[in-house]
Design a protein around this motif. Sequence first.
Motif, mmCIF file in Angstrom:
data_model
loop_
_atom_site.group_PDB
_atom_site.id
_atom_site.type_symbol
_atom_site.label_atom_id
_atom_site.label_comp_id
_atom_site.label_asym_id
_atom_site.label_seq_id
_atom_site.Cartn_x
_atom_site.Cartn_y
_atom_site.Cartn_z
ATOM 1 N N PHE A 1 37.265 29.932 34.164
ATOM 2 C CA PHE A 1 37.272 30.954 33.123
ATOM 3 C C PHE A 1 38.573 30.929 32.323
ATOM 4 C CE2 PHE A 1 34.654 32.310 36.677
ATOM 5 C CZ PHE A 1 33.445 32.511 36.029
ATOM 6 N N ILE A 2 38.435 31.136 31.016
ATOM 7 C CA ILE A 2 39.608 31.315 30.154
ATOM 8 C C ILE A 2 39.808 32.820 30.015
ATOM 9 C CG2 ILE A 2 40.645 30.844 27.902
ATOM 10 C CD1 ILE A 2 38.635 28.513 27.609
ATOM 11 N N LEU A 3 40.949 33.292 30.473
ATOM 12 C CA LEU A 3 41.228 34.724 30.464
ATOM 13 C C LEU A 3 41.753 35.146 29.093
ATOM 14 C CD1 LEU A 3 42.913 35.044 33.990
ATOM 15 C CD2 LEU A 3 40.481 35.150 33.373
ATOM 16 N N SER A 4 41.865 36.449 28.904
ATOM 17 C CA SER A 4 42.348 37.003 27.630
ATOM 18 C C SER A 4 43.728 36.444 27.274
ATOM 19 C CB SER A 4 42.412 38.530 27.768
ATOM 20 O OG SER A 4 42.813 39.117 26.585
ATOM 21 N N SER A 5 44.559 36.261 28.280
ATOM 22 C CA SER A 5 45.932 35.762 28.089
ATOM 23 C C SER A 5 45.984 34.270 27.793
ATOM 24 C CB SER A 5 46.730 36.018 29.377
ATOM 25 O OG SER A 5 46.020 35.461 30.473
ATOM 26 N N GLY A 6 44.846 33.563 27.959
ATOM 27 C CA GLY A 6 44.832 32.102 27.817
ATOM 28 C C GLY A 6 44.966 31.398 29.156
ATOM 29 N N LEU A 7 45.362 32.152 30.193
ATOM 30 C CA LEU A 7 45.427 31.547 31.531
ATOM 31 C C LEU A 7 44.016 31.171 31.986
ATOM 32 C CD1 LEU A 7 47.954 33.953 33.325
ATOM 33 C CD2 LEU A 7 48.395 31.609 32.535
ATOM 34 N N ARG A 8 43.955 30.247 32.937
ATOM 35 C CA ARG A 8 42.669 29.821 33.498
ATOM 36 C C ARG A 8 42.565 30.312 34.929
ATOM 37 N NH1 ARG A 8 40.583 25.609 30.509
ATOM 38 N NH2 ARG A 8 41.605 25.559 28.479
ATOM 39 N N SER A 9 41.335 30.659 35.334
ATOM 40 C CA SER A 9 41.152 31.150 36.704
ATOM 41 C C SER A 9 39.805 30.724 37.263
ATOM 42 C CB SER A 9 41.255 32.683 36.719
ATOM 43 O OG SER A 9 41.090 33.167 38.040
ATOM 44 N N PRO A 10 39.746 30.477 38.571
ATOM 45 C CA PRO A 10 38.458 30.174 39.207
ATOM 46 C C PRO A 10 37.630 31.432 39.499
ATOM 47 C CG PRO A 10 40.229 30.012 40.817
ATOM 48 C CD PRO A 10 40.886 30.357 39.510
ATOM 49 N N VAL A 11 38.206 32.608 39.249
ATOM 50 C CA VAL A 11 37.503 33.867 39.544
ATOM 51 C C VAL A 11 37.543 34.755 38.310
ATOM 52 C CG1 VAL A 11 37.501 35.945 40.995
ATOM 53 C CG2 VAL A 11 38.115 33.740 41.996
ATOM 54 N N PHE A 12 36.423 35.362 37.974
ATOM 55 C CA PHE A 12 36.367 36.298 36.853
ATOM 56 C C PHE A 12 35.621 37.543 37.283
ATOM 57 C CE2 PHE A 12 34.876 38.136 32.888
ATOM 58 C CZ PHE A 12 36.026 38.059 32.111
ATOM 59 N N ILE A 13 36.204 38.695 36.995
ATOM 60 C CA ILE A 13 35.535 39.959 37.307
ATOM 61 C C ILE A 13 34.786 40.396 36.055
ATOM 62 C CG2 ILE A 13 35.878 42.318 38.091
ATOM 63 C CD1 ILE A 13 38.647 41.217 39.191
ATOM 64 N N GLN A 14 33.463 40.235 36.086
ATOM 65 C CA GLN A 14 32.665 40.640 34.917
ATOM 66 C C GLN A 14 32.335 42.120 35.076
ATOM 67 O OE1 GLN A 14 31.960 41.315 31.999
ATOM 68 N NE2 GLN A 14 31.456 39.192 31.476
ATOM 69 N N LYS A 15 33.281 42.940 34.619
ATOM 70 C CA LYS A 15 33.182 44.393 34.795
ATOM 71 C C LYS A 15 31.928 44.982 34.180
ATOM 72 C CE LYS A 15 35.435 43.429 30.888
ATOM 73 N NZ LYS A 15 36.713 42.872 30.507
ATOM 74 N N ALA A 16 31.421 44.340 33.109
ATOM 75 C CA ALA A 16 30.215 44.865 32.448
ATOM 76 C C ALA A 16 29.063 44.997 33.441
ATOM 77 C CB ALA A 16 29.815 43.945 31.306
ATOM 78 N N ARG A 17 29.055 44.164 34.475
ATOM 79 C CA ARG A 17 27.961 44.210 35.459
ATOM 80 C C ARG A 17 28.085 45.423 36.375
ATOM 81 N NH1 ARG A 17 26.668 37.945 36.908
ATOM 82 N NH2 ARG A 17 26.491 37.291 34.725
ATOM 83 N N VAL A 18 29.297 45.966 36.478
ATOM 84 C CA VAL A 18 29.469 47.221 37.221
ATOM 85 C C VAL A 18 29.148 48.395 36.302
ATOM 86 C CG1 VAL A 18 31.175 48.715 38.325
ATOM 87 C CG2 VAL A 18 31.195 46.276 38.768
ATOM 88 N N PHE A 19 29.607 48.297 35.039
ATOM 89 C CA PHE A 19 29.407 49.417 34.109
ATOM 90 C C PHE A 19 27.934 49.575 33.714
ATOM 91 C CE2 PHE A 19 34.003 48.341 32.674
ATOM 92 C CZ PHE A 19 34.502 48.954 33.818
ATOM 93 N N MET A 20 27.085 48.593 34.088
ATOM 94 C CA MET A 20 25.625 48.744 33.936
ATOM 95 C C MET A 20 25.105 49.918 34.739
ATOM 96 S SD MET A 20 24.166 44.951 34.705
ATOM 97 C CE MET A 20 22.476 45.512 34.960
ATOM 98 N N TYR A 21 25.827 50.244 35.818
ATOM 99 C CA TYR A 21 25.324 51.224 36.774
ATOM 100 C C TYR A 21 26.123 52.518 36.643
ATOM 101 C CZ TYR A 21 23.187 47.046 38.600
ATOM 102 O OH TYR A 21 22.475 45.892 38.705
ATOM 103 N N PRO A 22 25.512 53.554 36.079
ATOM 104 C CA PRO A 22 26.237 54.818 35.888
ATOM 105 C C PRO A 22 26.776 55.402 37.192
ATOM 106 C CG PRO A 22 24.241 54.802 34.564
ATOM 107 C CD PRO A 22 24.182 53.579 35.439
#
Length: 193
Positions: A21-42
């Motif tokens: 994953f390319i992070l907002s800062s431009g750093l690269r990471s093997p892990v990404f927290i896709q928060k939108a998948r949590v915010f799907m659930y009220p």
Amino acid sequence: MTREEVLSAFREAGAILEGHFILSSGLRSPVFIQKARVFMYPDKTERLCRALADRIRAAGLGDIDYVISPALGGLIPGYETARHLGVPAMWVEREEGEFRLRRFEMEKGARVVIVEDIVTTGLSSRETVEALRALGATVLAVACLIDRSAGEADPGAPLISLCDFKVPAYAADDLPPELAAIPAVKPGSRGLS
Ligand SMILES: O=P(O)(O)OC[C@H]1O[C@H](OP(=O)(O)OP(=O)(O)O)[C@H](O)[C@@H]1O
Ligand SMILES: O=C(O)c1cc(=O)[nH]c(=O)[nH]1
Ligand SMILES: [Mg+2]
């Protein structure tokens, strides 16, 4: 909520992704927290943000006039945390690459808490702090659900996080071979036009 309870909510929602994953800062990471998948659930979002609001209250910041969040990731947790604090929520969004309070008016001297979803380097939080200070706000704190830096990032104001989750991140020209072998994707909104 304990750290394990917070991470379980993210895991149950399938929000902890593995890849390159390319992070907002431009750093690269093997892990990404896709928060939108949590915010799907009220229900999950409500629980997490109530716990974050409790931490903010416990910090004893005095009166809070507004919660303000950086779009896009901060929008839902900002609104929900503001609901638990009983204050209005606003957001900054990028215009010509800079965070601006495009849709709202804020009186000078307003006492604000910034709510972010995730802090990695603290850059997005710092940009938000600076944009709001330039408008005359007093920024009391930056609060986030997950701090990927585990306390190392400088968000430009005191950081209140619900959970630390330290995962590796690398400069683009210093990738481990197993990461370099996977095509990179950029899930966030910084730089989109
Ligand atoms: O601490 P940092 O290094 O700045 O990284 C964290 C930021 O990255 C993500 O935003 P992004 O710009 O990817 O867009 P999004 O809010 O639309 O997800 C996240 O929402 C934070 O704002
Ligand atoms: O640093 C980021 O851009 C970032 C990391 C992460 O895990 N999740 C996210 O939404 N953004
Ligand atoms: Mg963001």
